[in-house]
Design a protein around this motif. Structure first.
Motif, mmCIF file in Angstrom:
data_model
loop_
_atom_site.group_PDB
_atom_site.id
_atom_site.type_symbol
_atom_site.label_atom_id
_atom_site.label_comp_id
_atom_site.label_asym_id
_atom_site.label_seq_id
_atom_site.Cartn_x
_atom_site.Cartn_y
_atom_site.Cartn_z
ATOM 1 N N THR A 103 0.823 -1.202 0.000
ATOM 2 C CA THR A 103 0.000 0.000 0.000
ATOM 3 C C THR A 103 0.860 1.256 0.000
ATOM 4 N N TRP A 126 -8.917 -2.810 7.439
ATOM 5 C CA TRP A 126 -8.173 -2.101 8.488
ATOM 6 C C TRP A 126 -9.133 -1.696 9.589
ATOM 7 N N VAL A 140 -2.098 3.988 6.317
ATOM 8 C CA VAL A 140 -3.006 3.077 5.624
ATOM 9 C C VAL A 140 -4.483 3.443 5.683
ATOM 10 N N TYR A 167 -5.553 6.172 -0.692
ATOM 11 C CA TYR A 167 -4.487 5.175 -0.730
ATOM 12 C C TYR A 167 -4.616 4.291 -1.971
#
Length: 222
Positions: free
Chosen positions: A51, A97, A104, A111
Motif C-alpha cells: 500500500t 483495516w 493506511v 491510498y
C-alpha cells in the motif's frame, strides 16, 4: 462417453484462473475506523499487500500472510519489520483495516493497494532463516521466477532484487536506492533460480546467520 461429451456435461473441466483472481490494484479512502476493501482477492490462500498513501508523504508499506499482520516493512527504507497497531485482517475477498494510522487508513487521505495472491505460475512468498552458507531453498512457485525480492526483517539492511533482465547473475538491484544494477555476487550466489529453488550466498544482506528474511517470488511468463 467421449471427452467432448464430458465437457458439454461439465465433467472433467478445470476452473481457469484469471489475472483478476490473483492480482488487484485498488484505490480507497481512509475512514479512521473499520474499512473493508472488497477487491475479489482470496487472501486466505496467502499473499502480499503493498500500500501507499497518495495524498500524504508516507512510506510504501508491505504486509504478507507469512508474517504477523501487524509487521510492516517499507520498500523505500532499510529498517527491519516494524510492529504497529494497523489491525489488518486478510480476508477471502480482500482485506480490512481498523486504525487511524496515516500510513493506511486516515480519513483525510486516499491510498493505493496492490494485492498479489499466492498462485502457482504467478506469485508466492516465504520466510527463511539465514545460515551464512551457500545454499538452495525450495519454493512453491511452480515455475521459474523472473524476479525475486528479498528483505531482512530482523534488522536493518537494503532490499535486494534479482531480475531475469539484469546483465548477468552477479548483478542486483535495490528497492531503497535510486542506483542502477550493481555487482554483488554473494547475494544470490551468482545463480539464477529454477522452477523448484532459489540460491543464496554468504552475504549478510540475504543470508546472515540466525536472521529472518522474507522473499517475494514472481513467475517468468508462466
Amino acid at each position: 462417453m467421449t471427452p467432448m461429451q464430458q465437457m458439454l456435461l461439465g465433467q472433467g473441466a478445470s476452473k481457469k484462473t484469471y489475472i483478476e483472481d490473483v492480482f488487484s490494484t485498488y484505490v480507497y479512502k481512509g475512514t479512521n475506523t473499520t474499512n473493508t476493501i472488497t477487491n475479489g482477492i482470496d487472501n486466505s490462500k496467502g499473499g502480499l499487500l503493498w500500500t501507499k498513501a497518495r495524498t500524504v508523504g508516507e512510506s510504501h508499506t508491505l504486509f504478507d500472510t507469512e508474517r504477523a499482520s501487524n509487521k510492516a516493512i517499507y520498500s523505500n527504507g532499510t529498517e527491519g519489520a516494524e510492529t504497529r497497531n494497523f489491525n489488518l485482517s486478510f480476508l477471502s475477498d480482500g482485506f480490512s483495516w481498523n486504525t487511524t494510522d496515516g500510513m493506511v487508513n486516515n480519513v483525510s487521505h486516499t491510498y493505493a493497494a496492490w494485492n498479489f495472491r499466492k498462485a502457482k505460475g504467478f506469485f508466492t512468498c516465504m520466510t527463511y532463516t539465514g545460515n551464512a552458507t551457500n545454499r538452495g531453498i525450495l519454493h512453491d512457485l511452480g515455475s521459474q521466477p523472473g524476479m525475486m525480492i528479498i528483505k531482512k526483517t530482523s534488522g536493518s539492511d537494503p532490499w535486494y532484487v534479482w531480475h531475469k533482465g539484469l546483465s548477468n547473475n552477479t548483478k542486483t538491484l535495490s528497492l531503497d536506492s535510486s542506483g542502477g544494477e550493481s555487482g554483488n555476487a554473494s547475494i544470490f550466489n551468482s545463480t539464477a533460480p529454477t522452477a523448484t529453488q532459489f540460491y543464496l550466498g554468504t552475504n549478510g544482506h540475504s543470508n546472515e546467520n540466525n536472521h529472518e528474511y522474507i522473499c517475494y517470488l514472481f513467475a517468468d511468463d508462466a
